[in-house]
Design an enzyme around this catalytic site. Sequence first.
Site, PDB file in Angstrom:
ATOM      1  N   SER A 103       0.864  -1.177   0.000  1.00  0.00           N
ATOM      2  CA  SER A 103       0.000   0.000   0.000  1.00  0.00           C
ATOM      3  C   SER A 103       0.901   1.227   0.000  1.00  0.00           C
ATOM      4  O   SER A 103       2.014   1.186   0.532  1.00  0.00           O
ATOM      5  CB  SER A 103      -0.933   0.018   1.212  1.00  0.00           C
ATOM      6  OG  SER A 103      -1.916   1.037   1.078  1.00  0.00           O
ATOM      7  N   SER A 104       0.421   2.305  -0.598  1.00  0.00           N
ATOM      8  CA  SER A 104       1.266   3.489  -0.716  1.00  0.00           C
ATOM      9  C   SER A 104       0.427   4.726  -0.948  1.00  0.00           C
ATOM     10  O   SER A 104      -0.761   4.650  -1.264  1.00  0.00           O
ATOM     11  CB  SER A 104       2.266   3.320  -1.872  1.00  0.00           C
ATOM     12  OG  SER A 104       1.572   3.264  -3.107  1.00  0.00           O
ATOM     13  N   SER A 105       1.071   5.869  -0.776  1.00  0.00           N
ATOM     14  CA  SER A 105       0.493   7.146  -1.176  1.00  0.00           C
ATOM     15  C   SER A 105       1.149   7.526  -2.498  1.00  0.00           C
ATOM     16  O   SER A 105       2.342   7.828  -2.561  1.00  0.00           O
ATOM     17  CB  SER A 105       0.760   8.227  -0.118  1.00  0.00           C
ATOM     18  OG  SER A 105       0.222   9.471  -0.525  1.00  0.00           O
TER      19      SER A 105
END
Length: 401
Positions: A103-105
Amino acid sequence: MSAGDSFVQSIEQRRRLVETLVHAGDLRTQPWRLAVEAVPREAFLPSFFRPVDGPEGTLWEPVVAAEQESLALIYQDETWVTQLDRAITPERTQLPVAGVPTSSSTMPGLVVRMLEELQVDDTAKVLEIGTGTGYSTALLSERLGGDLVTSVEYDSVVAARAANALRAAGYAPDLVVGDGLDGCAASAPYDRVIATCSVRRIPVAWLEQTRPGGSILTTMTGWLDASAGLVRLEVTGKGRAEGRFLGTTDSFMPARPHDRPPLSDDLFDWLSESAPEERATPIGPEVLDQVVNWTCAYLAQLAVPDAQVIGISEGDGPMVNYLIDEGRRAFSALIPQADGCWRVRTAGPVDLWGQVEAMHARWQAAGEPSLDLFRLDVTPTAQTVRLMDSNQPFGSLPLGT
């Protein structure tokens, strides 16, 4: 740093980010400029990982937003990882750790470019697939109002963090925990669907939940990790849409249900038990490499959509690239030769590498067109890639939901 100083610096960093995105051509219109200036990215990145070199490869070092340097990092046009191995968050470690980002921004430039490409008006009702940290959801809510935004997140832990951040920042979109490939029928129909994950095919639910004349914007990928970049489709009727590849080199993490499955435990048994045929081949594994040619790699993946590739060293010999379709118990092994050429061993009911060779030859015969010269036509029974000026299929996406 005092709260007042932090607020002032955040405003300044947002303005710098706006100028960076305008200069890059990602941010093009005033409504989205105002949204970027208004939404504090640090509210959605209380912590994150940054990559550092380790003794055996990349490690991930936790960064906490309260640290003085973090605000400048947050407002860089960078993607910051927020979860490893679907479980590890920056709060769970004080030291650099190994892991696979899950998961990431996403880098603001890509987020904003996609929002611009979404082509919304002030009344557009939007379904977002992949809430993630909630930053892009906040931008949509700032631009349209939360009552016009529905966002679906697969990971319940990620969804809870985003919900808290959005609420604290003053935004109230409709947040749903579930499989984004199913959309959200309860709030349909939508004028726009935007996905911050990559898919192998356009999900049926997205087509059904988008009003005729509405559009779907997503990135496409596959089990060879070859991305088609952004694709924008207009829904033309029940289960039908048409559109084109935008020619970008953007990619997201794959939607988890569309990610490639793990290879089976008995893989090496049936590889060793097979009796492959061997022959020369005019092309090598470079045709699978997007660094070499983005379009070529995606089309090769299109030729063998259910195949995966792994490298295996055979004793003291060279690395051999295996193209494997476990469902059909077929493989092709590419063996480098001393003269720089390649030979291929194939086994199973289908010649996987032969399909790649045929696709590559067809692409060359067409003049090696770039991906922005291709379109995607979707019907209830097929999702077909064609050249813009041709009705002849170039390839088809795998069927499914």
